[in-house]
Design a protein around this motif. Structure first.
Motif, PDB file in Angstrom:
ATOM      1  N   ILE A   1     -24.103   1.349 -31.119  1.00 19.52           N
ATOM      2  CA  ILE A   1     -25.268   2.208 -30.893  1.00 19.52           C
ATOM      3  C   ILE A   1     -26.061   2.348 -32.182  1.00 19.52           C
ATOM      4  CG2 ILE A   1     -26.024   4.568 -30.404  1.00 19.52           C
ATOM      5  CD1 ILE A   1     -23.868   4.721 -28.280  1.00 19.52           C
TER       6      ILE A   1
ATOM      7  N   THR B   1     -29.727   0.886 -32.421  1.00 21.16           N
ATOM      8  CA  THR B   1     -30.798   1.838 -32.727  1.00 21.16           C
ATOM      9  C   THR B   1     -31.652   1.302 -33.867  1.00 21.16           C
ATOM     10  OG1 THR B   1     -29.519   3.744 -31.959  1.00 21.16           O
ATOM     11  CG2 THR B   1     -31.296   4.192 -33.523  1.00 21.16           C
TER      12      THR B   1
ATOM     13  N   PHE C   1     -30.338   7.554 -26.674  1.00 26.60           N
ATOM     14  CA  PHE C   1     -29.395   6.500 -27.064  1.00 26.60           C
ATOM     15  C   PHE C   1     -28.210   7.016 -27.878  1.00 26.60           C
ATOM     16  CE2 PHE C   1     -29.296   1.849 -28.718  1.00 26.60           C
ATOM     17  CZ  PHE C   1     -28.555   1.444 -27.624  1.00 26.60           C
TER      18      PHE C   1
ATOM     19  N   ALA D   1     -28.534  -0.454 -22.270  1.00 26.90           N
ATOM     20  CA  ALA D   1     -29.586   0.557 -22.444  1.00 26.90           C
ATOM     21  C   ALA D   1     -30.759   0.264 -21.510  1.00 26.90           C
ATOM     22  CB  ALA D   1     -30.060   0.602 -23.895  1.00 26.90           C
TER      23      ALA D   1
END
Length: 172
Positions: free
Chosen positions: A22, A26, A51, A88
């Protein structure tokens, strides 16, 4: 001392084994060279608000699977990050299907930007994740690349079928 519930233990393992994906995904979103316009704005919003709160199940499974067969888990990082971007995209698309305007106490991309921008933002993440996966598997033998691609395609199809089934169950 009271023992931890199994769900708590499982969540801790998933976070420990998958949170790096993540963080890295990101950064991939925030540092994209395509940083102009509403789609980019929506993706940055998602990367900063929703997220970080998502449970990184798929990256953790990639990491744990590698460890289980004696592989080097460091080598799974790029695949896990690609999987995080792909999942995602599904999360963002699912908010359109469910008409979810909030998640984790924040507006979803759908709630903030509407259906059209959300759909396109999810598409961008899907393409970004698949592109990253393709780049990172370029050095693998063709048969293995094909197996990976087929497995991901099959999994995405099954996920889409599950979402379609969910919409049929809303009336029941």
């Amino acid at each position: 001392m009271k023992p931890q519930p199994l769900t708590e233990i499982a969540i801790n393992i998933i976070e420990k084994r998958g949170s790096f994906a993540i963080t890295e995904a990101t950064q991939q979103i925030l540092q994209s060279k395509y940083n102009d316009g509403k789609i980019s704005e929506a993706l940055k919003y998602y990367a900063k608000t929703i997220f970080p709160r998502v449970l990184p199940i798929f990256p953790a499974l990639v990491n744990l699977s590698c460890k289980a067969v004696g592989g080097k888990t460091e080598q799974t990082k790029s695949v896990a990050m690609a999987m995080m971007l792909i999942t995602a995209s599904g999360d963002i698309h699912d908010d359109i299907i469910d008409k979810s305007t909030s998640k984790f106490g924040r507006q979803t991309v759908f709630g903030k930007y509407g259906k059209d921008i959300t759909l396109l933002a999810g598409d961008v993440l899907l393409i970004q994740g698949m592109s990253l996966l393709q780049k990172n598997s370029a050095s693998l033998p063709l048969e293995l690349r094909t197996d990976i691609s087929d497995l991901i395609t099959k999994s995405m199809f099954e996920l889409a079928e599950a979402e379609a089934s969910e919409t049929c169950l809303w009336k029941k």
